[in-house]
Motif scaffolding. Structure first.
Motif, PDB file in Angstrom:
ATOM      1  N   GLU A   1       0.813  -1.214   0.000  1.00  0.00           N
ATOM      2  CA  GLU A   1       0.000   0.000   0.000  1.00  0.00           C
ATOM      3  C   GLU A   1       0.851   1.271   0.000  1.00  0.00           C
ATOM      4  OE1 GLU A   1      -3.042  -0.278   2.973  1.00  0.00           O
ATOM      5  OE2 GLU A   1      -4.125  -1.837   1.867  1.00  0.00           O
ATOM      6  N   ASP A   2       2.078   1.213   0.507  1.00  0.00           N
ATOM      7  CA  ASP A   2       2.968   2.372   0.396  1.00  0.00           C
ATOM      8  C   ASP A   2       3.207   2.716  -1.067  1.00  0.00           C
ATOM      9  OD1 ASP A   2       3.310   3.036   2.996  1.00  0.00           O
ATOM     10  OD2 ASP A   2       5.157   1.905   3.285  1.00  0.00           O
ATOM     11  N   ASP A   3       3.415   1.685  -1.886  1.00  0.00           N
ATOM     12  CA  ASP A   3       3.628   1.902  -3.314  1.00  0.00           C
ATOM     13  C   ASP A   3       2.405   2.537  -3.961  1.00  0.00           C
ATOM     14  OD1 ASP A   3       6.197   1.024  -3.427  1.00  0.00           O
ATOM     15  OD2 ASP A   3       5.711  -0.988  -4.123  1.00  0.00           O
ATOM     16  N   LEU A   4       1.224   2.103  -3.577  1.00  0.00           N
ATOM     17  CA  LEU A   4       0.008   2.662  -4.165  1.00  0.00           C
ATOM     18  C   LEU A   4      -0.133   4.138  -3.805  1.00  0.00           C
ATOM     19  CD1 LEU A   4      -2.596  -0.215  -3.644  1.00  0.00           C
ATOM     20  CD2 LEU A   4      -1.196   0.281  -5.649  1.00  0.00           C
ATOM     21  N   GLU A   5       0.087   4.468  -2.555  1.00  0.00           N
ATOM     22  CA  GLU A   5      -0.007   5.867  -2.127  1.00  0.00           C
ATOM     23  C   GLU A   5       0.970   6.731  -2.904  1.00  0.00           C
ATOM     24  OE1 GLU A   5      -0.570   9.493  -0.258  1.00  0.00           O
ATOM     25  OE2 GLU A   5      -1.864   7.720  -0.236  1.00  0.00           O
ATOM     26  N   ARG A   6       2.157   6.215  -3.131  1.00  0.00           N
ATOM     27  CA  ARG A   6       3.193   6.975  -3.844  1.00  0.00           C
ATOM     28  C   ARG A   6       2.782   7.301  -5.273  1.00  0.00           C
ATOM     29  NH1 ARG A   6       6.879   5.031  -7.105  1.00  0.00           N
ATOM     30  NH2 ARG A   6       6.501   2.886  -6.461  1.00  0.00           N
ATOM     31  N   LEU A   7       1.954   6.475  -5.867  1.00  0.00           N
ATOM     32  CA  LEU A   7       1.574   6.658  -7.266  1.00  0.00           C
ATOM     33  C   LEU A   7       0.379   7.591  -7.454  1.00  0.00           C
ATOM     34  CD1 LEU A   7       1.945   2.971  -8.533  1.00  0.00           C
ATOM     35  CD2 LEU A   7       3.474   4.898  -9.008  1.00  0.00           C
ATOM     36  N   TYR A   8      -0.232   8.028  -6.360  1.00  0.00           N
ATOM     37  CA  TYR A   8      -1.480   8.780  -6.505  1.00  0.00           C
ATOM     38  C   TYR A   8      -1.328  10.037  -7.351  1.00  0.00           C
ATOM     39  CZ  TYR A   8      -5.741  11.309  -5.486  1.00  0.00           C
ATOM     40  OH  TYR A   8      -6.908  12.001  -5.629  1.00  0.00           O
ATOM     41  N   ALA A   9      -0.249  10.784  -7.146  1.00  0.00           N
ATOM     42  CA  ALA A   9      -0.083  12.048  -7.879  1.00  0.00           C
ATOM     43  C   ALA A   9      -0.037  11.831  -9.384  1.00  0.00           C
ATOM     44  CB  ALA A   9       1.180  12.770  -7.410  1.00  0.00           C
ATOM     45  N   ALA A  10       0.408  10.656  -9.825  1.00  0.00           N
ATOM     46  CA  ALA A  10       0.551  10.404 -11.260  1.00  0.00           C
ATOM     47  C   ALA A  10      -0.776  10.119 -11.948  1.00  0.00           C
ATOM     48  CB  ALA A  10       1.503   9.226 -11.493  1.00  0.00           C
ATOM     49  N   ILE A  11      -1.830   9.828 -11.185  1.00  0.00           N
ATOM     50  CA  ILE A  11      -3.118   9.493 -11.802  1.00  0.00           C
ATOM     51  C   ILE A  11      -3.590  10.616 -12.715  1.00  0.00           C
ATOM     52  CG2 ILE A  11      -5.583   9.245 -11.299  1.00  0.00           C
ATOM     53  CD1 ILE A  11      -4.926   7.424  -9.034  1.00  0.00           C
ATOM     54  N   ARG A  12      -3.519  11.845 -12.236  1.00  0.00           N
ATOM     55  CA  ARG A  12      -4.022  12.986 -13.014  1.00  0.00           C
ATOM     56  C   ARG A  12      -2.990  13.524 -14.000  1.00  0.00           C
ATOM     57  NH1 ARG A  12      -9.629  13.991 -12.411  1.00  0.00           N
ATOM     58  NH2 ARG A  12     -10.220  12.855 -10.510  1.00  0.00           N
ATOM     59  N   GLU A  13      -1.735  13.111 -13.837  1.00  0.00           N
ATOM     60  CA  GLU A  13      -0.685  13.578 -14.745  1.00  0.00           C
ATOM     61  C   GLU A  13      -0.558  12.699 -15.978  1.00  0.00           C
ATOM     62  OE1 GLU A  13       2.791  13.589 -12.338  1.00  0.00           O
ATOM     63  OE2 GLU A  13       2.255  15.430 -11.260  1.00  0.00           O
ATOM     64  N   ARG A  14      -0.954  11.429 -15.869  1.00  0.00           N
ATOM     65  CA  ARG A  14      -0.772  10.492 -16.976  1.00  0.00           C
ATOM     66  C   ARG A  14      -1.761  10.778 -18.104  1.00  0.00           C
ATOM     67  NH1 ARG A  14      -2.867   7.258 -20.058  1.00  0.00           N
ATOM     68  NH2 ARG A  14      -4.871   7.753 -19.080  1.00  0.00           N
ATOM     69  N   HIS A  15      -1.236  10.996 -19.300  1.00  0.00           N
ATOM     70  CA  HIS A  15      -2.060  11.146 -20.491  1.00  0.00           C
ATOM     71  C   HIS A  15      -1.351  10.466 -21.654  1.00  0.00           C
ATOM     72  CE1 HIS A  15      -4.370  14.010 -18.224  1.00  0.00           C
ATOM     73  NE2 HIS A  15      -3.365  14.883 -18.157  1.00  0.00           N
ATOM     74  N   THR A  16      -2.120   9.902 -22.547  1.00  0.00           N
ATOM     75  CA  THR A  16      -1.534   9.293 -23.738  1.00  0.00           C
ATOM     76  C   THR A  16      -0.921  10.378 -24.620  1.00  0.00           C
ATOM     77  OG1 THR A  16      -3.101   7.457 -23.700  1.00  0.00           O
ATOM     78  CG2 THR A  16      -2.035   7.943 -25.805  1.00  0.00           C
ATOM     79  N   SER A  17       0.311  10.139 -25.055  1.00  0.00           N
ATOM     80  CA  SER A  17       1.017  11.111 -25.899  1.00  0.00           C
ATOM     81  C   SER A  17       1.234  10.532 -27.285  1.00  0.00           C
ATOM     82  CB  SER A  17       2.363  11.490 -25.282  1.00  0.00           C
ATOM     83  OG  SER A  17       3.064  12.371 -26.139  1.00  0.00           O
ATOM     84  N   ARG A  18       0.621  11.146 -28.285  1.00  0.00           N
ATOM     85  CA  ARG A  18       0.825  10.746 -29.680  1.00  0.00           C
ATOM     86  C   ARG A  18       1.721  11.770 -30.387  1.00  0.00           C
ATOM     87  NH1 ARG A  18      -4.606   9.961 -28.378  1.00  0.00           N
ATOM     88  NH2 ARG A  18      -5.107   7.743 -28.108  1.00  0.00           N
ATOM     89  N   TYR A  19       2.743  12.198 -29.658  1.00  0.00           N
ATOM     90  CA  TYR A  19       3.700  13.181 -30.154  1.00  0.00           C
ATOM     91  C   TYR A  19       5.083  12.539 -30.262  1.00  0.00           C
ATOM     92  CZ  TYR A  19       0.151  16.729 -29.464  1.00  0.00           C
ATOM     93  OH  TYR A  19      -1.005  17.459 -29.557  1.00  0.00           O
ATOM     94  N   PRO A  20       6.004  13.173 -30.978  1.00  0.00           N
ATOM     95  CA  PRO A  20       7.358  12.599 -31.093  1.00  0.00           C
ATOM     96  C   PRO A  20       8.078  12.580 -29.759  1.00  0.00           C
ATOM     97  CG  PRO A  20       6.968  14.311 -32.766  1.00  0.00           C
ATOM     98  CD  PRO A  20       5.844  14.395 -31.789  1.00  0.00           C
TER      99      PRO A  20
ATOM    100  N   GLY B   1       9.386  13.062 -23.927  1.00  0.00           N
ATOM    101  CA  GLY B   1       8.754  13.982 -24.857  1.00  0.00           C
ATOM    102  C   GLY B   1       7.530  14.604 -24.208  1.00  0.00           C
ATOM    103  N   PRO B   2       6.749  15.345 -24.974  1.00  0.00           N
ATOM    104  CA  PRO B   2       5.578  16.022 -24.404  1.00  0.00           C
ATOM    105  C   PRO B   2       4.514  15.032 -23.966  1.00  0.00           C
ATOM    106  CG  PRO B   2       5.591  16.225 -26.795  1.00  0.00           C
ATOM    107  CD  PRO B   2       6.910  15.619 -26.425  1.00  0.00           C
ATOM    108  N   TRP B   3       3.926  15.309 -22.810  1.00  0.00           N
ATOM    109  CA  TRP B   3       2.772  14.525 -22.383  1.00  0.00           C
ATOM    110  C   TRP B   3       1.568  15.020 -23.168  1.00  0.00           C
ATOM    111  CZ3 TRP B   3       3.548  14.664 -16.318  1.00  0.00           C
ATOM    112  CH2 TRP B   3       4.692  13.913 -16.010  1.00  0.00           C
ATOM    113  N   GLY B   4       0.737  14.108 -23.575  1.00  0.00           N
ATOM    114  CA  GLY B   4      -0.407  14.473 -24.402  1.00  0.00           C
ATOM    115  C   GLY B   4      -1.458  15.238 -23.614  1.00  0.00           C
TER     116      GLY B   4
END
Length: 331
Positions: A112-131, A313-316
């Motif tokens: 569960e420590d690992d899960l808590e650590r990943l929380y901030a990335a939930i809203r940052e992760r986006h699919t990037s179709r850029y170079p 590269g850029p996040w989508g």
């Protein structure tokens, strides 16, 4: 010990985080029901959002729902809860994918420590179709991503040069098949949003997330536009040596697909935390014969569930999401 009552606001927040997960063509094929008295969240497949042409067995649907389930686990731990998950809890109901009991946290449980650590990335992760940059992914980062997949019962294999060539050939083969059979684009056309529709979309892939058209380079990206015009899309060069990773499971059942979805999202959140952008392709996995060929015949084991492209590269852009009220029932 008396458990604290979970209010609607808390449950709504959990579902809002869960539904940021990726899904094929951003169809968001999930529904949730919260049973208040039991503190139980039920995850169900929304078959109205299935893709009969591209995903006739609903494998990709399960993977998308598994990714949402992983986000739910992360959000629950962040909210001070301990999620206890049962996959496929009702053998007589194939749409019933998971039951999550939201217990009060009584300390840090395993992982569960690992899960808590990943929380901030939930809203940052986006699919990037850029170079992406022509820059290698460090071995320690690769090992972190491999370990993330393994924690969810999957395997992540970074493709070597000859294997990358094989996967790229399979992508081209899938594209050629689509060109010869216009009906194969039915699902894609249904879930792309062009023109004014893109600005008000709640699901699907809007034109602003298509990314530029490839002038050269070999990034394995599906062209969501096809032959349809998209204003201001532009054309640019992509990386010539893309970094591809294949996510696999030992078996190929609905439980394995749900595990693959959770592994996929854990990998993507770890990648985001490490400063990597990413995109996904299932195109060469949508035909049984091509999917078999995607596996590394030397070191690969099991069944390939997803191909990831990772790099710097850029996040989508964020893609639209359905309002929680459209996917959550409370009883």
């Amino acid at each position: 010990m008396t458990m604290r009552k979970l209010d609607t606001r808390t449950v709504t927040s959990l579902i809002a985080d869960a539904t940021t997960a990726p899904s094929m063509h951003n169809a968001q094929p999930w529904r949730f029901r919260f049973v208040t008295g039991e503190r139980l969240l039920l995850l169900r497949a929304d078959l109205g959002r299935a893709m009969p042409r591209s995903d006739p067995g609903n494998r990709a649907l399960h993977i998308g729902c598994g990714a949402a389930l992983f986000n739910l686990r992360v959000a629950a731990v962040h909210a001070g809860l301990s999620p206890r998950v049962r996959l496929l809890p009702d053998a007589d109901d194939p749409q019933s994918l998971a039951a999550v009991h939201l217990a009060d946290a009584t300390g840090t449980g395993p992982g569960e420590d690992d899960l808590e650590r990943l929380y901030a990335a939930i809203r940052e992760r986006h699919t990037s179709r850029y170079p992406f940059e022509e820059k290698d992914v460090p071995e320690d980062t690769r090992e972190t991503l491999r370990a993330a997949a393994a924690q969810e019962g999957a395997e992540l294999l970074f493709a070597g040069p000859w294997h990358v060539e094989t996967v790229l050939e399979l992508v081209r083969d899938a594209e050629s098949r689509d060109a010869l059979d216009p009906a194969s684009r039915e699902d894609l056309d249904r879930w792309t949003r062009l023109g004014p529709e893109a600005d008000i979309a709640r699901d699907g892939v809007p034109e602003y997330a298509f990314g530029p058209h490839q002038r050269d380079g070999r990034a394995p990206l599906r062209d969501f536009a096809g032959r349809r015009p998209v204003a201001d899309r532009g054309t640019t060069s992509f990386e010539s040596s893309p970094h591809l990773a294949l996510l696999s499971t030992r078996a190929d059942t609905p439980v394995d697909w749900l595990r693959a979805g959770q592994a996929l999202e854990r990998v993507l959140l770890e990648a985001t935390s490490a400063g990597l952008a990413g995109s996904l392709t299932s195109h060469p996995l949508e035909s049984a014969d091509l999917r078999t060929l995607a596996r590394d015949p030397v070191t690969g084991r099991g069944h390939v569930q997803m191909v990831l492209r990772l790099g710097y590269g850029p996040w989508g852009p964020a893609t639209p999401r359905r309002p929680v009220r459209d996917v959550l029932d409370v009883s």
